[in-house]
Design an enzyme around this catalytic site. Sequence first.
Site, PDB file in Angstrom:
ATOM      1  N   THR A 260     -39.873 -12.569  81.815  1.00  0.00           N
ATOM      2  CA  THR A 260     -40.988 -13.424  81.550  1.00  0.00           C
ATOM      3  C   THR A 260     -41.313 -13.837  80.310  1.00  0.00           C
ATOM      4  OG1 THR A 260     -41.804 -11.889  83.707  1.00  0.00           O
ATOM      5  CG2 THR A 260     -43.592 -13.191  82.483  1.00  0.00           C
TER       6      THR A 260
ATOM      7  N   ASN B 215     -33.798 -15.628  93.391  1.00  0.00           N
ATOM      8  CA  ASN B 215     -33.989 -14.315  93.373  1.00  0.00           C
ATOM      9  C   ASN B 215     -34.334 -13.547  94.967  1.00  0.00           C
ATOM     10  OD1 ASN B 215     -36.260 -15.830  92.566  1.00  0.00           O
ATOM     11  ND2 ASN B 215     -37.405 -14.006  93.148  1.00  0.00           N
TER      12      ASN B 215
ATOM     13  N   CYS C 122     -42.631  -9.477  93.156  1.00  0.00           N
ATOM     14  CA  CYS C 122     -43.935 -10.117  92.464  1.00  0.00           C
ATOM     15  C   CYS C 122     -44.702 -10.630  93.313  1.00  0.00           C
ATOM     16  CB  CYS C 122     -43.333 -11.042  91.336  1.00  0.00           C
ATOM     17  SG  CYS C 122     -42.098 -10.432  90.380  1.00  0.00           S
TER      18      CYS C 122
HETATM   19  N1  PLP Z   1     -36.831 -14.726  86.989  1.00  0.00           N
HETATM   20  C1  PLP Z   1     -36.341 -14.303  87.769  1.00  0.00           C
HETATM   21  C2  PLP Z   1     -35.436 -15.199  88.500  1.00  0.00           C
HETATM   22  C3  PLP Z   1     -36.534 -12.908  88.279  1.00  0.00           C
HETATM   23  O1  PLP Z   1     -35.805 -12.403  89.363  1.00  0.00           O
HETATM   24  C4  PLP Z   1     -37.435 -11.878  87.450  1.00  0.00           C
HETATM   25  C5  PLP Z   1     -37.621 -10.718  88.085  1.00  0.00           C
HETATM   26  O2  PLP Z   1     -37.595 -10.470  89.139  1.00  0.00           O
HETATM   27  C6  PLP Z   1     -37.793 -12.520  86.478  1.00  0.00           C
HETATM   28  C7  PLP Z   1     -37.697 -13.738  86.098  1.00  0.00           C
HETATM   29  C8  PLP Z   1     -38.997 -12.031  85.614  1.00  0.00           C
HETATM   30  O3  PLP Z   1     -38.071 -10.815  84.683  1.00  0.00           O
HETATM   31  P1  PLP Z   1     -38.662  -9.605  83.873  1.00  0.00           P
HETATM   32  O4  PLP Z   1     -39.230  -8.762  85.104  1.00  0.00           O
HETATM   33  O5  PLP Z   1     -37.880  -9.325  83.212  1.00  0.00           O
HETATM   34  O6  PLP Z   1     -40.119 -10.233  83.422  1.00  0.00           O
END
Ligand code: PLP
Length: 379
Positions: free
Chosen positions: A72, A151, A324
């Site tokens: 993030t 994702n 999320c």
């Molecule tokens: N981008 C994608 C495609 C993700 O799947 C995720 C987490 O699920 C993130 C960004 C965020 O990563 P982090 O959990 O390390 O902040």
Amino acid sequence: MDKLIYFDYAATTPVRPEAVEAMVDALGQFGNPSSRYGYARQAAQRVKEGRETVAAAVGCSPAELFFTSCGTESDNWALRRGMELNRRRGKHIVTTAIEHAAVLETCKDLERQGYEVTYLKPDRAGRIGAGQLAAALRPDTALVSMMLVNNETGVILPVADCVRAVKAFDPAILFHCDAVQGFLKTPEPLARLGADLVAVSGHKIGAPKGIGALYIKKGVRLRPLLTGGGQEEGLRSGTEATTQIAAFSAAVRAVSADSARLERTAAIKEYALSKLKEALPRLEIISQGDAPHICAITLPGYKSEVVVRVLGDQGVCVSSGSACHKGRPSHVFAAMNLPKPWLDGALRLSFSPGSTREEADALAAALKNAADTLFTTLS
Ligand code: PLP
């Protein structure tokens, strides 16, 4: 609950034993890498080695890799500072409607600050083409942000083709790729995509939570998001997370050494899908997923949050979409224009190279059981 049956590796992964070992070792060596005496230099050396290892896996030079606290943060840094770097070009961003919240919410925040964002819509299969992206580019487009692996569907977006289309339109447009779900899950090293900026995260590959990285291509003069003590060549201040970095690097090494991991993961996903179809003839596959570890299915007519809870009570972990979303319907499946009953019953399954047939059998039995129980309750 006897044994956890875990099929939510896209949400997070267990910390690998190699990473735990590296972490414990680094915890015992508590020096601050910025201190000048010999003891602290060991910590600095650990950070250097970590950077070399992760950079090698990304396919870039260590000087192009910067540690952050998570995917993030990497996405925020790329988008916010990328737009600032290219502000003379204009205020237009192109991204996709199926990005992770780390990108989408940042884009929304940039819209509140006066930037304009085009969100490319996927087709029913969750795909977006390079031609579609090229058609959205404008003379004032300053940045494009496109994920590598979605994702929720496991679809691989044609990032390398899109980079070529963008650079053919104008090489000055910055290209950011959120490769959090693609790191070590696709055969090509990420730097080969040709993007200017690439975000990755440790906890998706067996490192602990709280460590990520941003690849910044040589020559891209991105300003820091965090200012302070000037760590990471002045680009990301904050005392280096030595334990996290050591664990990230150990996880990267262990995953990379397992050269058959992608084939094994794809094979167990295929097996699980066939078992699920056998057990539940009404089950539909939303996306088989190009990436080996993710697929999306649906039980039309059921509510996925309820199914996830019933499965969870039996120790079976799956997701009703990205972790999320906290119960909100998935924006990815909604953007794909799925019929409402498909949307309601959508589930994401995600696998690891260590997932077993026994676990897949247990998942199929538990999902059949949950569907039968809920059907009886509903009718
Ligand atoms: N981008 C994608 C495609 C993700 O799947 C995720 C987490 O699920 C993130 C960004 C965020 O990563 P982090 O959990 O390390 O902040």
